[in-house]
Design an enzyme around this catalytic site. Structure first.
Site, mmCIF file in Angstrom:
data_model
loop_
_atom_site.group_PDB
_atom_site.id
_atom_site.type_symbol
_atom_site.label_atom_id
_atom_site.label_comp_id
_atom_site.label_asym_id
_atom_site.label_seq_id
_atom_site.Cartn_x
_atom_site.Cartn_y
_atom_site.Cartn_z
ATOM 1 N N CYS A 113 46.071 0.780 -12.752
ATOM 2 C CA CYS A 113 45.917 -0.681 -12.675
ATOM 3 C C CYS A 113 47.152 -1.345 -12.100
ATOM 4 O O CYS A 113 47.050 -2.371 -11.438
ATOM 5 C CB CYS A 113 45.605 -1.243 -14.056
ATOM 6 N N GLY A 122 34.844 -6.821 -17.467
ATOM 7 C CA GLY A 122 35.575 -7.733 -18.355
ATOM 8 C C GLY A 122 34.918 -9.096 -18.419
ATOM 9 O O GLY A 122 34.768 -9.689 -19.498
ATOM 10 N N GLU A 181 42.221 -6.209 -20.633
ATOM 11 C CA GLU A 181 43.241 -5.690 -19.701
ATOM 12 C C GLU A 181 42.486 -5.201 -18.475
ATOM 13 O O GLU A 181 41.807 -4.175 -18.526
ATOM 14 C CB GLU A 181 44.035 -4.539 -20.337
ATOM 15 N N GLU A 205 41.021 -4.922 -5.255
ATOM 16 C CA GLU A 205 41.677 -3.721 -5.785
ATOM 17 C C GLU A 205 41.045 -2.488 -5.130
ATOM 18 O O GLU A 205 39.827 -2.329 -5.161
ATOM 19 C CB GLU A 205 41.470 -3.663 -7.306
ATOM 20 N N GLY A 257 39.475 -2.148 -18.465
ATOM 21 C CA GLY A 257 38.538 -1.705 -17.435
ATOM 22 C C GLY A 257 38.511 -2.691 -16.289
ATOM 23 O O GLY A 257 39.477 -3.431 -16.060
ATOM 24 N N SER A 258 37.386 -2.718 -15.590
ATOM 25 C CA SER A 258 37.318 -3.505 -14.360
ATOM 26 C C SER A 258 37.137 -4.991 -14.663
ATOM 27 O O SER A 258 36.631 -5.385 -15.720
ATOM 28 C CB SER A 258 36.162 -2.999 -13.498
#
Ligand code: NAD
Length: 463
Positions: free
Chosen positions: A268, A217, A234, A362, A212-213
Site C-alpha cells: 500500500c 472500503g 486502511e 494505484e 484492503g482496497s
C-alpha cells in the site's frame, strides 16, 4: 472452529499448484463466532493485564520459533520472497511485544472537577467485539498489527483473512494463539469471502477494522453505517516520491527502486509516482532503470530472487493494461514491461502525466511511473492532485528546502531522504482522504483506535 461444507482452494502464487483448502465460513458460523466473542469479552477484559501481556509475549516467542514454517507459507500462498517473508515475521513478532507493553500501560486520565468532592475519571475501555477484515499482501502482519493490540486492550476479535491467504493470514495465527494459552472464544477465525460482509452488518459486532482496497472500503463504510458501529479503514495509496534538483540522485533511485519493486509493488505504501525535477530527470531515469534491470524475478520456492510472483495473472493483466493505455496517451516504457504467468519484470515508464491510468490510479504491480516537472510548484500540484493520501517521500540535500516541500504534501506519512514504503510498529501509521478513515494504528495510537472513553465520576462529600 467453523462448521461448513464449502471450501476454497489455496494456490501457490508462483506455480499455481493447489497447496491446501480452507473452509468458507457461513452466516451461521459468523453468528456463532460473534455470540461466543460477545460472551467471552467481559471475562477476557477481567483477566489481569499482566496475564494478557504474558500470553502475548509467549505468542511472540512461538512465532520466533516457527519462523521457517510461517516463512514457507508466506512464500507459497503469499507469493513473498524469503526476505520479504522473514521481514514480515520480524515485524509481526514486534507487534506482539508492543501489544504486551500496551496491556500494562496507563489508560485514561483524572480530570479536576468544578464541584467540591467530585473526582472525574476518564477510563479507556475496550470497544468490545472487533471484526477484523484483512488483505493478502502482508497477511500475517496486517492481521497482527490490529489483533495483538486489540486483545491486549481487552477486546475480542473475529479475524477474516483474505481468501488468497487464509493460512498465514488466519488459521495459523489461531493455532499459534491457542498454543500461547489464549482462552477459547477470545479470537475466532472466519475464512472465505462471505464472512466479511456478514461481520460488517452484524449488530453484535462493535467495530470493523478493514485493510484492503478503496472500493471495498467504501462499500464497507456504507454497509456498516445503519448499525452505527465504529469503522476504521486502511486503504490503497498512490504514493509520490519527489526528487528535487539538489537530490542525491543515486540514493533517490535506490530508494525509488526499493519502494516501487519490493514485494512486486504490491504494497500500500509503495512508490506509485516518481515526480522528478527536470534538472535531474535523465540521470534519475537511467539509474532507476539500471536498478530495475539488475533485479532477478522468479519462483521464490526454487531459490533466491529479488521479485517473486504477483498474486494472480489477473493482477498482471490489469497492470499491463494500465501501461498500454498510458503508452497510447504518450508515456514510454524505458525498462521491463514483460511478464510470464504471474512473474512480471520490474518496469520503468517515463513521460507519465496526470490523466494517464499509471498516474491516477494505484497500480499495485512492480511499475515505476516517472513524471518530469519544471518547478517545485508543479511537483506539489501533481503530488496533491490525486484523491489518495497515504505516504510520500522527498529527496533533496538542502534539508530546509526538502522539509518545506514535505510540509506541503497532504498525506498521512511523509519521509525525507528515505523510502515511502516505511513502517515501524510503534509509530502511528495511516492515511487520509481516500487512503483511510478513522484512527491510525501503531504504538499509543492503538489506544484511540481500539478503546472508547468513559467518564466515571465519584462524589465523596455531597449530602
Ligand atoms: P480487497 O478490498 O479486494 O479485499 C480485502 C478484504 O476484504 C478481503 O479479506 C476480502 O475478502 C474482503 N472483502 C471483499 N469484499 C468485501 C465486502 N463487501 N465486505 C466485507 N469484506 C469484503 O483488497 P485486496 O485486493 O485484498 O488488497 C489490496 C488492497 O489493500 C490495495 O488497495 C492495498 O493498497 C490495500 N492495502 C492497504 C494497506 C494499508 O495499511 N493502508 C495495507 C495493505 C493493503
Amino acid at each position: 472452529m467453523t462448521t461448513t461444507t464449502a471450501e476454497i482452494d489455496v494456490r501457490d502464487k508462483a506455480t499455481g499448484e493447489i497447496i491446501g483448502s480452507a473452509p468458507v465460513s457461513s452466516a451461521v458460523d459468523v453468528d456463532r463466532a460473534v455470540a461466543e466473542l460477545g460472551r467471552t469479552q467481559p471475562d477476557w477484559v477481567a483477566v489481569p493485564a499482566t496475564e494478557r501481556a504474558a500470553i502475548l509475549r509467549r505468542a511472540a516467542t512461538l512465532l520466533q520459533r516457527d519462523t521457517d514454517r510461517f516463512a514457507r507459507m508466506l512464500v507459497r500462498e503469499g507469493g513473498a520472497t524469503t526476505a520479504k517473508a522473514e521481514g514480515e515475521i520480524g515485524a509481526s513478532i514486534l507487534e506482539f511485544y508492543q501489544a504486551a507493553e500496551l496491556a500494562t500501560t496507563a489508560l485514561g486520565e483524572v480530570i479536576p472537577s468544578g464541584q467540591r468532592g467530585r473526582m472525574n475519571i476518564v477510563e479507556r475501555r475496550p470497544v468490545g467485539v472487533v471484526g477484523l477484515i484483512t488483505a493478502w499482501n502482508a497477511p500475517l502482519h496486517i492481521a497482527l498489527r490490529v489483533l495483538a493490540p486489540a486483545i491486549a486492550l481487552g477486546n475480542t476479535v473475529a479475524l477474516k483473512p483474505a481468501p488468497e491467504t487464509p493460512f498465514s493470514g488466519g488459521l495459523m495465527i489461531g493455532e499459534l494463539l491457542d498454543e500461547a494459552g489464549l482462552p477459547a472464544g477470545v479470537v475466532e477465525i472466519l475464512t472465505g469471502g462471505p464472512a466479511g460482509q456478514a461481520l460488517v452488518t452484524h449488530p453484535a459486532v462493535d467495530m470493523i477494522h478493514f485493510t484492503g482496497s478503496e472500493e471495498t472500503g467504501r462499500r464497507i463504510n456504507v454497509a456498516a453505517a445503519p448499525s452505527l458501529k465504529r469503522v476504521a479503514l486502511e486503504l490503497g495509496g498512490n504514493n509520490p516520491t519527489v526528487v528535487l534538483a539538489d537530490a542525491d540522485v543515486e540514493l533517490a533511485a535506490r530508494c525509488g527502486a526499493e519502494a516501487s519493486f519490493g514485494h512486486q509493488g504490491q504494497v500500500c505504501i509503495a512508490t506509485g509516482r516518481h515526480i522528478v525535477l527536470s534538472a535531474v530527470a535523465d540521470e534519475y531515469t537511467t539509474r532507476l532503470a539500471a536498478h530495475a534491470a539488475a533485479l532477478t524475478v522468479g519462483d521464490p520456492n526454487a531459490g533466491q530472487v529479488d521479485l517473486g510472483p504477483m498474486v494472480s495473472t489477473r493482477q498482471v493483466g490489469k497492470a499491463q493494461d494500465m501501461i498500454a493505455r498510458s503508452v497510447e496517451m504518450g508515456a514510454h516504457v524505458v525498462e521491463g514491461g514483460t511478464a510470464t504467468g504471474t512473474l512480471m519484470r520490474p518496469t520503468v515508464v517515463r513521460a507519465v502525466r496526470p490523466g494517464m491510468p499509471l498516474h491516477d490510479e494505484e497500480v499495485f504491480a512492480p511499475v515505476a511511473p516517472i513524471t518530469v516537472v519544471e518547478s517545485v510548484e508543479e511537483a506539489l500540484d501533481i503530488v496533491n492532485g490525486t484523491r489518495f493520501g497515504l505516504a510520500a517521500s522527498v529527496f533533496g540535500r538542502d534539508l530546509d528546502h526538502a522539509w518545506s516541500v514535505a510540509d506541503r504534501i497532504r498525506t498521512g506519512m511523509v519521509h525525507v531522504n528515505d523510502v515511502s514504503a516505511m513502517h515501524e510498529s510503534h509509530v502511528p501509521f495511516g492515511g487520509r482522504a481516500a487512503s483511510g478513515l478513522g484512527d491510525d494504528l501503531g504504538g499509543r495510537a492503538n489506544i484511540d483506535l481500539l478503546t472508547e472513553r468513559r467518564w466515571t465520576s465519584l462524589q465523596r462529600t455531597r449530602q
